[in-house]
Design a protein around this motif. Structure first.
Motif, mmCIF file in Angstrom:
data_model
loop_
_atom_site.group_PDB
_atom_site.id
_atom_site.type_symbol
_atom_site.label_atom_id
_atom_site.label_comp_id
_atom_site.label_asym_id
_atom_site.label_seq_id
_atom_site.Cartn_x
_atom_site.Cartn_y
_atom_site.Cartn_z
ATOM 1 N N TYR A 139 0.831 -1.211 0.000
ATOM 2 C CA TYR A 139 0.000 0.000 0.000
ATOM 3 C C TYR A 139 0.863 1.257 0.000
ATOM 4 N N GLU A 143 1.223 4.279 -2.945
ATOM 5 C CA GLU A 143 1.106 5.730 -2.796
ATOM 6 C C GLU A 143 2.332 6.453 -3.340
ATOM 7 N N ILE A 147 2.339 9.308 -6.259
ATOM 8 C CA ILE A 147 2.882 10.653 -6.114
ATOM 9 C C ILE A 147 3.939 10.919 -7.178
ATOM 10 N N CYS A 150 2.362 11.443 -10.511
ATOM 11 C CA CYS A 150 1.775 12.774 -10.576
ATOM 12 C C CYS A 150 2.856 13.805 -10.897
ATOM 13 N N ALA A 165 -3.137 16.267 -13.849
ATOM 14 C CA ALA A 165 -2.531 15.722 -12.640
ATOM 15 C C ALA A 165 -3.546 15.741 -11.498
ATOM 16 N N THR A 166 -4.345 16.829 -11.420
ATOM 17 C CA THR A 166 -5.350 16.896 -10.357
ATOM 18 C C THR A 166 -6.377 15.789 -10.520
ATOM 19 N N ARG A 167 -6.865 15.633 -11.758
ATOM 20 C CA ARG A 167 -7.850 14.567 -11.999
ATOM 21 C C ARG A 167 -7.257 13.195 -11.686
ATOM 22 N N MET A 169 -4.866 12.540 -9.577
ATOM 23 C CA MET A 169 -4.744 12.374 -8.128
ATOM 24 C C MET A 169 -6.088 12.011 -7.520
ATOM 25 N N ILE A 170 -7.163 12.699 -7.946
ATOM 26 C CA ILE A 170 -8.472 12.437 -7.347
ATOM 27 C C ILE A 170 -8.866 10.979 -7.559
ATOM 28 N N MET A 171 -8.730 10.522 -8.813
ATOM 29 C CA MET A 171 -9.101 9.134 -9.106
ATOM 30 C C MET A 171 -8.216 8.149 -8.348
ATOM 31 N N LEU A 173 -6.492 8.604 -5.623
ATOM 32 C CA LEU A 173 -6.672 8.601 -4.176
ATOM 33 C C LEU A 173 -7.935 7.849 -3.806
ATOM 34 N N LEU A 174 -8.963 7.978 -4.643
ATOM 35 C CA LEU A 174 -10.156 7.178 -4.409
ATOM 36 C C LEU A 174 -9.793 5.703 -4.458
ATOM 37 N N GLY A 177 -7.812 4.739 -1.407
ATOM 38 C CA GLY A 177 -8.693 4.670 -0.243
ATOM 39 C C GLY A 177 -9.411 3.329 -0.186
ATOM 40 N N LEU A 178 -9.963 2.917 -1.333
ATOM 41 C CA LEU A 178 -10.672 1.634 -1.369
ATOM 42 C C LEU A 178 -9.723 0.476 -1.098
ATOM 43 N N LEU A 180 -6.934 0.554 0.659
ATOM 44 C CA LEU A 180 -6.555 0.525 2.077
ATOM 45 C C LEU A 180 -7.681 -0.055 2.921
ATOM 46 N N LEU B 25 -15.339 13.522 -2.178
ATOM 47 C CA LEU B 25 -14.162 13.529 -3.059
ATOM 48 C C LEU B 25 -14.594 13.457 -4.515
ATOM 49 N N MET B 41 -12.290 10.725 4.316
ATOM 50 C CA MET B 41 -12.247 9.327 3.918
ATOM 51 C C MET B 41 -11.064 8.609 4.580
ATOM 52 N N ILE B 45 -10.862 5.569 7.723
ATOM 53 C CA ILE B 45 -10.145 4.290 7.719
ATOM 54 C C ILE B 45 -9.321 4.152 8.994
ATOM 55 N N LEU B 95 0.356 17.570 -1.531
ATOM 56 C CA LEU B 95 0.493 17.575 -2.989
ATOM 57 C C LEU B 95 -0.773 18.110 -3.644
ATOM 58 N N LEU B 99 -1.227 21.504 -5.942
ATOM 59 C CA LEU B 99 -1.838 21.489 -7.285
ATOM 60 C C LEU B 99 -2.977 22.503 -7.344
#
Lengths: 501, 124
Positions: A139, A143, A147, A150, A165-167, A169-171, A173-174, A177-178, A180, B25, B41, B45, B95, B99
């Motif tokens: 895990y 990450e 990073i 990105c 890069a923002t998009r 990161m969002i995807m 990180l989701l 999260g799942l 983890l 998110l 989120m 956890i 980070l 951004l």
């Protein structure tokens, strides 16, 4: 007693990581040199490790520190791991060689150093994902991988790349999260973090049918999390911008290595943590199967509509990731072998395509627009030939790597007795036709003679840029080798999967 | 079923928080709100992990009064995992914020949709 060779997995991870740290104190040139040396060294070490493992015939576990199994951290190396590490190193090296001249032009002065820090960290996290035997370590390195990827996207500070890069990161990180959450569930029901220990517990849990629902939820969380991170269709909206506007080497590395690292981790989890039989029984792989099929079609359809050559190649990646997940979804060993072969063949062809597309747009006034590229293959012969080889491999013509993977997928589908056979074959055929339409259209376009336009056009010969031409040549050789001598690779994958169990 | 939910209310709360964070998110347009969603989120956890590691009526895993018996203490591994996870989520948040600053300096808005529209108009 520990053979010296058995230290190599640990060495290669640490070497990369320390090279990244040291690079921050160097200037751009020395950072580049250090990076090349480290990559070559790791390539050699992985090759030696692979030979050693093939000779030995079984995998080994490397205990970090001197803490035994349930407490300490472990690395594990088998034929498949060593082979993947070797292959990833080669692709990384060739992508950097092929896109290196562009880096000097595209990066702002003083940023080369940062670029090589990212590359080193990315490589070390990829190697750690390949070798680790501990879920939580996996895990953490997932990450680090995210990073540094990105960083590779946004090193070129355009509006597009920052947004991509923002998009991304969002995807991502989701997804993490799942992942983890899935790991925590798994720890909760098994009480272990090492893959082999978790596996023993999971087998017991499955046999006694306690925690049936939590186990299913765990499998779903981990599979979906890693699928999101590797840009399986419908989670791919960041991908065209990220691959289309970052530097050439970044695009080649991102498409051929970063997403593959996550997929390889998923393969390890399927075999080593949950167990293939339990995954087969769960319904989760059907979801991966359906989304894989959808990705194969919709990725290709989006690629057909694209007028920008790099975005077109990026959309084609969506389709190829779909192939890989479709192979998982078949739920047979043959499907798995086909997927692993496709990971290799797609990485070899996609990085070739990105590097050669950059060569083509160089001689067309730096434009990536489809119409400006008319006749580009005459102005840059090496890139033209390389792009043709990459396209033919993607379409799946015999002689090239892509053909073998398509053949394996078709065979795997044909021998699977479930309802999945017909949809797989139909979608495979459809997707091949779509691939052929947009790749052949491009090949015809770059070989269409056009009147010389002094403003847009320029000429690049092999002598002008020998390093890139050399990298392209090696890429072509790699593709043809994979296509012509697939049997040894298949045998390696086969014995590697046996070692997993 | 219902009884289980009541005794494990900590885990249940963690799951609800995870859902809230996850949907924020994904669905929020504002970048800062997205990042807040991400943090909710991740924290959910950690709450879940901490709840899983806690055993009622046992001490924190630091040797007290010379008691060396493991059954006197709670499981220390989840706490270790939480600490590692916190480090990861702090760096990821930093980070994301950097951004966001870059995007705000360029487009003077935090709305992801507006930024996309402006980038499309810009061409490159």
């Amino acid at each position: 007693m520990l053979d010296f060779v058995q230290n190599f997995p640990c060495f290669s991870i640490l070497l990369c990581m320390f090279a990244g740290i040291i690079s921050s104190a160097l200037n751009g040139k020395s950072a580049k040199l250090l990076n090349r040396c480290v990559l070559i060294l790791i390539t050699v070490m992985s090759a030696v490790l692979l030979v050693y493992l093939v000779g030995k015939g079984e995998s080994f576990v490397y205990v970090a520190g001197s803490f035994p199994a349930p407490w300490g951290n472990e690395l594990r190396a088998g034929v498949l791991e060593a082979g993947m590490a070797l292959f990833f190193c080669i692709i990384m090296l060739l992508s950097l060689l092929g896109g290196g001249y562009k880096l000097d032009l595209e990066l702002e002065h003083g940023k080369e150093k940062l670029y090589y820090i990212m590359i080193n960290l990315l490589m070390s996290s990829l190697l750690a994902l390949i070798y680790t035997n501990d879920m939580f370590t996996a895990y953490v390195f997932v990450e680090i991988n995210t990073i540094s990827a990105c960083g590779l996207i946004m090193i070129r500070q355009w509006g597009r790349t920052i947004e991509a890069a923002t998009r991304y990161m969002i995807m991502s990180l989701l997804g993490s999260g799942l992942l983890l959450m899935g790991l925590v569930f798994l720890y909760g029901i098994t009480g272990h973090l090492l893959m082999s220990n978790i596996h023993t517990q999971v087998v017991q849990i499955a046999a006694t049918e306690t925690y049936r629902v939590p186990l299913m939820v765990t499998i779903a969380l981990i599979c979906v999390g890693l699928a999101i991170k590797s840009a399986l269709f419908p989670f791919h909206n960041w991908l065209p911008d990220a691959y289309g506007y970052s530097t050439v080497s970044s695009a080649a590395i991102l498409s051929s290595l970063v997403s593959k690292g996550y997929i390889f981790l998923l393969i390890k989890i399927i075999y080593r943590v949950i167990g293939f039989n339990i995954i087969q029984d769960s319904k989760v792989i059907n979801i991966l199967f359906v989304f894989g099929l959808a990705g194969m079609i919709f990725g290709s359809l989006s690629a057909m509509k694209e007028k920008d050559i790099r975005r077109m190649i990026a959309y084609s990646s969506v389709a190829q990731i779909g192939y890989i997940y479709m192979g998982f979804g078949l739920g047979t060993t043959a499907g798995m072998i086909a997927s692993i072969f496709h990971i290799i063949s797609h990485a070899a062809s996609k990085s070739l395509l990105f590097v050669s597309a950059a060569g083509l747009s160089d001689v067309s006034g730096d434009s990536t627009d489809f119409f400006d590229l008319t006749g580009a293959a005459y102005r840059n012969k090496a890139a033209g030939a390389a792009f043709t080889v990459g396209s033919l491999s993607m379409v799946g013509l015999p002689l090239f790597a892509g053909f073998i993977s398509k053949l394996l997928f078709a065979q795997a589908a044909a021998i699977s007795s479930s309802w999945k056979m017909l949809p797989t074959l139909v979608v495979l055929a459809l997707s091949t036709i779509l691939n052929a339409i947009y790749f052949m259209k491009t090949v015809v376009r770059i070989y269409t003679p056009v009147k010389w336009n002094a403003v847009l056009h320029s000429k690049v010969t092999i002598k002008d840029n020998p390093v890139t031409a050399f990298a392209l040549f090696l890429f072509i050789v790699l593709n043809i080798l994979l296509g012509m001598c697939s049997q040894p690779v298949m045998n390696l994958i086969n014995s590697g999967l046996h070692m997993f169990a | 079923m219902g009884g289980n939910l009541l005794t494990n209310y900590g885990e249940a709360v963690a799951m609800i928080l995870f859902g809230i964070g996850c949907s924020n998110l994904l669905l929020q347009k504002n970048l800062i709100k997205k990042i807040i969603g991400l943090n909710i989120m991740d924290t959910a956890i950690y709450l879940f992990l901490a709840e899983k590691g806690y055993i009622a009526n046992k001490m924190a895993p630091i040797i007290t009064n010379g008691v060396q018996d493991a059954s006197a203490y709670i499981n220390p591994i989840p706490s270790g995992l939480v600490l590692t996870g916190i480090v990861v989520s702090v760096s990821v948040t930093a980070l994301m914020l950097s951004l966001t600053i870059r995007l705000y300096q360029r487009y003077h808005t935090l709305d992801m949709d507006e930024i996309s529209v402006m980038i499309k108009k810009e061409g490159k």
